[in-house]
Design an enzyme around this catalytic site. Structure first.
Site, PDB file in Angstrom:
ATOM      1  N   GLY A  37       0.808  -1.199   0.000  1.00 38.19           N
ATOM      2  CA  GLY A  37       0.000   0.000   0.000  1.00 38.19           C
ATOM      3  C   GLY A  37       0.846   1.257   0.000  1.00 38.19           C
ATOM      4  N   GLY A  38       0.312   2.317  -0.594  1.00 41.50           N
ATOM      5  CA  GLY A  38       1.022   3.583  -0.620  1.00 41.50           C
ATOM      6  C   GLY A  38       0.763   4.362   0.647  1.00 41.50           C
ATOM      7  N   THR A  39       1.278   3.883   1.777  1.00 39.44           N
ATOM      8  CA  THR A  39       0.937   4.416   3.089  1.00 39.44           C
ATOM      9  C   THR A  39       2.191   4.487   3.947  1.00 39.44           C
ATOM     10  OG1 THR A  39      -1.130   3.169   2.895  1.00 39.44           O
ATOM     11  CG2 THR A  39      -0.672   4.157   5.020  1.00 39.44           C
ATOM     12  N   THR A  40       2.283   5.507   4.806  1.00 36.62           N
ATOM     13  CA  THR A  40       3.385   5.575   5.750  1.00 36.62           C
ATOM     14  C   THR A  40       2.874   6.129   7.072  1.00 36.62           C
ATOM     15  OG1 THR A  40       5.705   6.261   6.019  1.00 36.62           O
ATOM     16  CG2 THR A  40       4.176   7.904   5.121  1.00 36.62           C
TER      17      THR A  40
END
Length: 532
Positions: A349-352
């Site tokens: 996922g494009g998550t931080t």
């Protein structure tokens, strides 16, 4: 005091706070502001401004997120600055929409994402950063943005993990000439930049500088809003009115008990916090009860499977609201989860994430995402707009069937845990559907087994999706056999992977000791802030 890229410990008397994040420069920016007299919430804003520079595939001014905050002299609250659907539904006239599939290559498999101007929802990152500073911080916004501006102007060597992510989603980052000019390898524009390449983002530096001088109006009716509307006028759905109408929402957190601790996590419209709460409730019901060790891996896998089934049955698959979360956590649903366990019957996922605690007692857990990006840079602004309307996981009813002018649902679950002795922990993770299982496992190890953060985060993880089980290496042979017996459809991975999330966490123990740990699976970094 010790300090490493992934771990840091120290006493309250010598430091101003602790930070854990997805990149060393993100953590360093937050620690710099703490050292300069800022509080935990100032540090979050500084860290977010750095993250959009050094983690641009995960964090962007074109995205959004959630903050779970507990001010030392106030009640805990959640600031929701996630993406919002446009006010108008997709037009069904002759005007074509810019919306198309691309394939991301993960090496062992590919995954389809949808990009284009019509994949973008209304971003909330700029209003969210401003709301955090205005409501909870004390230093001027311009000061908080200084580290991010400096990084964007000077450039930062691309970290190995970030370069890998860029390679995976290369069809998105190279989708347009404007994006290729930012993310393409100068030696071969058909490829993304290699690790070590110095990524300079002067247009983003200018945008952050303007934000520091003029505030969030730039994203409401100023140049950023105008640029977004101009970009989306050709095949997109967002308008300037959508940007003007956007508001940061404030909620009470989902508040649950586990092993004597108070767990505060993300409420609706996020579904991740509720699913973590459901899993913790089932862990509490295991024979070990409220004081024994955490469940063995096979039992934990069954709990994950029961949680997934409950997600479907409660309707959370189709979106999270108060009624569905209430149904999930009500006794009838928990009873069915217990029965499923008793019977033993059965996305990168494009998550931080950024976690911060300060010496004054403030606690902050903040998770942000840009999806994978829509492939289009916002003209003149230096950042890519999100693709939340092109995420299949976030649109289970089908694309363009969303309700207009509503928050997009999310699995993101920034979380705080508070023990009666005064120990406080802030944590969160990226990783799409793996967010809830990654956090469940770390919470169990810390709160039920009293493991240090760094050990709990480094420990092998598992994840269950429907009837399929994935396991990292490192579990005892007997546990692997038990898991394989319970889940014939399983895979043991050859090495730890970012697939299993990236839990970045900080803790302040009752004796004043700080501990911070970044997850090595996702380039995690930890920092302690000493007085400047």
């Amino acid at each position: 005091m010790t300090a490493e890229s992934g771990r840091a410990t120290g006493r309250r008397e010598t430091i101003r706070g602790a930070v854990a994040a997805g990149h060393p420069e993100t953590a360093a920016a937050a620690a710099e502001v703490l050292a300069d007299g800022g509080n935990a919430f100032d540090a979050v804003v500084a860290g977010l401004a750095a993250s959009v520079v050094v983690e641009p595939a995960l964090s962007s001014l074109g995205g959004g997120g959630f903050l779970v905050a507990h001010p030392v002299n106030g009640r805990p609250l959640v600031l929701d600055f996630f993406a919002q659907t446009p006010a108008r539904a997709a037009p069904y006239d002759q005007r074509p929409l810019d919306f198309r599939p691309v394939l991301a290559d993960f090496g062992t498999t590919t995954q389809e994402f949808h990009v284009g101007r019509a994949a973008a929802a209304v971003p909330g990152m700029i209003p969210g950063m401003c709301a955090i500073q205005r409501d909870l911080g004390r230093l001027p916004l311009a000061r908080l943005l200084e580290p991010g501006i400096r990084l964007a102007r000077d450039g930062v060597p691309l970290a190995a993990l970030q370069a890998h992510i860029h390679t995976v989603i290369a069809p998105i980052l190279l989708h347009t000439a404007e994006a290729r000019a930012v993310f393409g390898d100068p030696a071969d524009p058909a490829r993304t930049q290699p690790a070590g390449h110095r990524l300079r983002l002067p247009a983003l530096a200018d945008t952050l500088d303007l934000l520091g001088r003029e505030g969030e109006r730039i994203a409401r009716d100023g140049p950023v809003a105008e640029a977004i509307a101009a970009l989306c006028a050709d095949g997109g759905l967002l308008t300037g009115a959508d940007c003007q109408r956007y508001r940061v929402l404030r909620h009470a957190p989902l508040d649950r008990g586990f092993r004597g601790a108070r767990v505060l996590t993300n409420p609706p419209p996020s579904s991740g916090g509720a699913l973590i709460a459901f899993g913790l409730a089932l862990v509490e019901d295991e024979p070990a009860g409220e004081s024994g060790p955490p469940p063995d891996p096979a039992t934990l896998a069954r709990i994950m499977r029961a949680t997934g089934l409950a997600r479907d049955e409660s309707g959370l698959t189709w979106g999270a609201d108060d009624a569905r979360v209430e149904a999930l956590l009500a006794e009838p649903m928990l009873a069915r989860g217990r029965a499923a366990l008793a019977g033993r019957a059965h996305k990168a996922g494009g998550t931080t994430h950024l976690s911060v605690l300060d010496a004054e007692g403030n606690a902050a857990a903040c998770t942000v995402s840009n999806g994978e990006g829509c492939g289009h840079m916002v003209p003149g602004c230096g950042f890519m707009l999100n693709n939340m309307l092109g995420e299949e996981d976030l649109n289970p009813a089908g694309f363009f069937r969303w309700a207009p002018d509503t928050r997009v649902s999310s699995m993101m679950a920034p979380t705080l845990a508070e023990r009666p002795d005064g120990t406080v922990m802030a944590l969160g993770s990226g990783g799409s559907n793996r967010i809830r299982t990654a956090l469940l496992q770390v919470l169990c190890r810390v709160l039920a087994a009293d493991e240090p953060l760094v050990d709990a985060i480094a420990a092998p993880r598992l994840h269950v999706e429907r009837d399929h089980l994935d396991l990292e290496p490192g579990f005892a042979a007997a546990d692997v056999r038990a898991c394989a017996e319970a889940f014939p459809d399983h895979r043991v991975w050859p090495e730890p992977s970012m697939f299993y999330g990236g839990v970045h966490a900080v803790a302040r123990q009752a004796d004043g000791t700080f501990e911070a740990a970044g997850d090595p699976r996702r380039g995690g970094a930890a920092r302690l802030a000493e007085p400047s």
